[in-house]
Design an enzyme around this catalytic site. Structure first.
Site, PDB file in Angstrom:
ATOM      1  N   LYS A 220      23.578  -5.831  47.206  1.00 26.01           N
ATOM      2  CA  LYS A 220      23.321  -6.149  45.794  1.00 26.01           C
ATOM      3  C   LYS A 220      24.458  -5.825  44.830  1.00 26.01           C
ATOM      4  CE  LYS A 220      18.495  -5.609  46.757  1.00 26.01           C
ATOM      5  NZ  LYS A 220      18.878  -5.470  48.209  1.00 26.01           N
TER       6      LYS A 220
ATOM      7  N   SER B  91      51.904  -2.919  22.588  1.00 23.43           N
ATOM      8  CA  SER B  91      52.278  -1.691  23.286  1.00 23.43           C
ATOM      9  C   SER B  91      52.145  -0.516  22.324  1.00 23.43           C
ATOM     10  CB  SER B  91      53.728  -1.823  23.770  1.00 23.43           C
ATOM     11  OG  SER B  91      54.316  -0.544  23.909  1.00 23.43           O
TER      12      SER B  91
ATOM     13  N   GLU C 256      47.089 -11.090  33.096  1.00 24.28           N
ATOM     14  CA  GLU C 256      47.313 -10.102  34.163  1.00 24.28           C
ATOM     15  C   GLU C 256      45.990  -9.569  34.710  1.00 24.28           C
ATOM     16  OE1 GLU C 256      50.836  -7.371  33.220  1.00 24.28           O
ATOM     17  OE2 GLU C 256      50.521  -8.431  31.360  1.00 24.28           O
TER      18      GLU C 256
ATOM     19  N   THR D 271      59.449 -25.816  42.846  1.00 27.53           N
ATOM     20  CA  THR D 271      59.020 -25.392  44.184  1.00 27.53           C
ATOM     21  C   THR D 271      59.870 -24.151  44.473  1.00 27.53           C
ATOM     22  OG1 THR D 271      60.650 -26.737  45.335  1.00 27.53           O
ATOM     23  CG2 THR D 271      58.509 -27.760  44.986  1.00 27.53           C
ATOM     24  N   HIS D 272      59.301 -23.171  45.108  1.00 28.49           N
ATOM     25  CA  HIS D 272      59.981 -21.882  45.365  1.00 28.49           C
ATOM     26  C   HIS D 272      60.476 -21.238  44.062  1.00 28.49           C
ATOM     27  CE1 HIS D 272      60.266 -23.403  49.556  1.00 28.49           C
ATOM     28  NE2 HIS D 272      60.645 -24.525  48.982  1.00 28.49           N
TER      29      HIS D 272
ATOM     30  N   LYS E 228      56.252  -5.599  21.262  1.00 23.97           N
ATOM     31  CA  LYS E 228      55.626  -6.193  22.445  1.00 23.97           C
ATOM     32  C   LYS E 228      54.367  -7.015  22.158  1.00 23.97           C
ATOM     33  CE  LYS E 228      56.634  -5.867  26.243  1.00 23.97           C
ATOM     34  NZ  LYS E 228      56.558  -4.805  27.248  1.00 23.97           N
TER      35      LYS E 228
ATOM     36  N   TYR F  57      15.556  -7.197  59.892  1.00 24.34           N
ATOM     37  CA  TYR F  57      16.025  -6.441  58.725  1.00 24.34           C
ATOM     38  C   TYR F  57      16.611  -5.097  59.145  1.00 24.34           C
ATOM     39  CZ  TYR F  57      16.171  -3.852  54.364  1.00 24.34           C
ATOM     40  OH  TYR F  57      16.609  -3.109  53.301  1.00 24.34           O
TER      41      TYR F  57
END
Ligand code: ARG
Length: 464
Positions: A325, A277, A290, A155-156, A283, A317
């Site tokens: 759309k 990377s 993400e 928690t936190h 990496k 309308y």
């Protein structure tokens, strides 16, 4: 090319106006639904004797030919078509002659664009539901795989209590369950046919809207013509279902990002769901997680756009509504791709139990369990809480764990406690004992899995 509505006009539209006005660039995505709607409509007109059965048949055949030509690429729409409704109708008239002019009897583009949207969205909702069901299946099987595996509960983002990994999976299972339930409710509410509402007020012609609704697979016709052509609640509702679901995905994606970091090292995301990377050879970045986190922002944007478009618009309308759309398509595409990418990534992810265990020593994860053991021995919980608080302080001073405290240490804090009152405070014992309904114990997680399975079987049976 003169427009189908050009009768009362003396001048052509400016080119820039044509561009600004046209929806053909994006509403041709619904050409199949537009043709399905027209076929049902003209079948109803034929059934009611508003056009002859033979005329209805010529129109249906003509529309099917146009469908084939759009599919094969023989028909290419351009800006003069204005929208998909006129793009198809004008070609029908060109192909089959004057009889084609009868198709637009007792309807308007105002109800036509809405039948297209509803048919299209109904189809996409089914697709999305199937993807969410697949995601839930992956979650259930992973929850079972990790039902006994212990990790740190936060928690936190502070170490809180030991929990099972299966328990985390089942927490997210509940979120996606609500997403599916919400989608089902949206589907049911929007499953009404607006066709035949015409421009805003119905028609003097003897139509049978119930028949049209039935032909198109809707539960019933919409109840009020003016509402039918100006309602976009279902778009807003669907987009808000998507926004909530994307928020759920983004929460878990965020956990994936930090679980995958060097600091945590809880998981290994499969290579096929990471990128490298261009400069740092070592990496392996969690880009999919993400992106999933980022895509939620995009869907929220579409939802806010639609709410803003509708705000303050008078009956019935208004051309503003044409802006419904592109955002809807964007939400559909984004949500669909996100669910599938996420489910696949989840399926391929394994937890690094060796790394996770290294975190157990930090943060006094079993503190609440000790307090509960004291409470069980008759010490009021508030006092037990304070005793354990002082134990934590003592451990910090001595740089040791609870297990290292001696009987003397404990008695110096409170006469009522000793090593025996501590009880079994191993991570496994703590987790196994949390058997309260909805708790983290493996036995409880397995119960949640079985409830989840029955619900999932039920939702699969639903008539979407
Ligand atoms: N392209 C329009 C839309 O999507 C169709 C309805 C146009 N109706 C009208 N009266 N201009 O909203």
């Amino acid at each position: 090319m003169a427009s189908l509505w050009g009768g009362r006009f003396e001048k052509e539209m400016d080119d820039i106006v044509k561009q600004f006005n046209a929806s053909i660039g994006f509403d041709q995505r619904m050409y199949n639904e537009d043709i399905d709607g027209s076929i049902a409509h003209v079948t109803m007109l034929g059934h009611q004797g508003i056009v002859s059965e033979d005329e209805a048949k010529q129109i249906v055949d003509g529309l099917e030919k146009i469908r084939g030509k759009i599919k094969s690429g023989e028909i290419v729409f351009d800006i003069d078509d204005e929208d998909i409704h006129m793009g198809i109708e004008s070609r029908l008239i060109a192909d089959i002659g004057d009889v084609g002019k009868k198709l637009h009897t007792a309807r308007s583009r105002n109800d036509q664009c809405q039948i297209d949207m509803r048919l299209y969205l109904k189809k996409e909702i089914k697709d999305i539901a199937e993807r969410l069901i697949y995601l839930e299946e992956v979650i259930l099987s992973k929850a079972e795989q990790y039902a006994d595996s212990i990790t740190v509960g936060f928690t936190h983002i502070q170490h809180a209590q030991p929990i099972t990994i299966g328990f985390i999976f089942m927490a997210y299972f509940q979120m996606f369950r609500r997403d599916l339930d919400r989608l089902a409710a949206t589907y049911e509410r929007m499953n009404l046919c607006p066709l035949g509402a015409c421009a805003l007020a119905g028609t003097t012609l003897p139509t049978d809207r119930k028949y049209t609704a039935q032909l198109l697979g809707f539960a019933a016709p919409t109840e009020n013509a003016m509402d039918s052509v100006s309602d976009r609640d279902y778009v807003i509702e669907f987009e808000s279902d998507a926004a909530i679901s994307m928020m759920h995905i983004s929460r878990w994606a965020e956990e994936f990002v930090w679980w995958n970091s060097q600091e945590f090292g809880f998981i290994d995301i499969d290579d096929s769901y990471c990128t490298g990377s261009s400069i740092m050879p070592q990496k392996k970045n969690p880009d999919m997680a993400e992106l999933l986190r980022g895509k939620s922002g995009r869907v929220y944007g579409d939802l806010v756009q639609m709410l803003t478009i509708m705000k303050g618009t008078p009956l019935a309308y208004n051309k503003d509504f044409q802006e419904d759309k592109e955002g809807l398509y964007d939400v559909i595409d984004t949500w669909k791709a996100s669910i599938t990418i996420f489910a696949n990534m989840l399926e391929k992810t394994e937890f690094r139990m060796d790394r996770i265990e290294q975190h157990f020593a930090k943060g006094f994860l079993n503190a609440t369990d000790i307090a509960e053991h004291f409470a069980n021995a008759g010490i009021p919980f508030r006092e037990a809480h304070s005793i354990v608080g002082r134990m934590v302080k003592m451990c910090e001073v001595k740089n040791c764990d609870f297990e290292d405290l001696t009987d003397e240490d404990l008695q110096s804090i409170d006469q009522r406690v000793n090593k025996e009152t501590l009880g079994d405070i191993s991570m496994k014992a703590c987790v196994d004992a949390r058997v309260s309904y909805g708790g983290t114990a493996p036995s409880e997680v397995r119960r949640q899995i079985s409830v989840g399975e029955s619900w999932l079987n039920g939702i699969k049976e639903m008539v979407w």
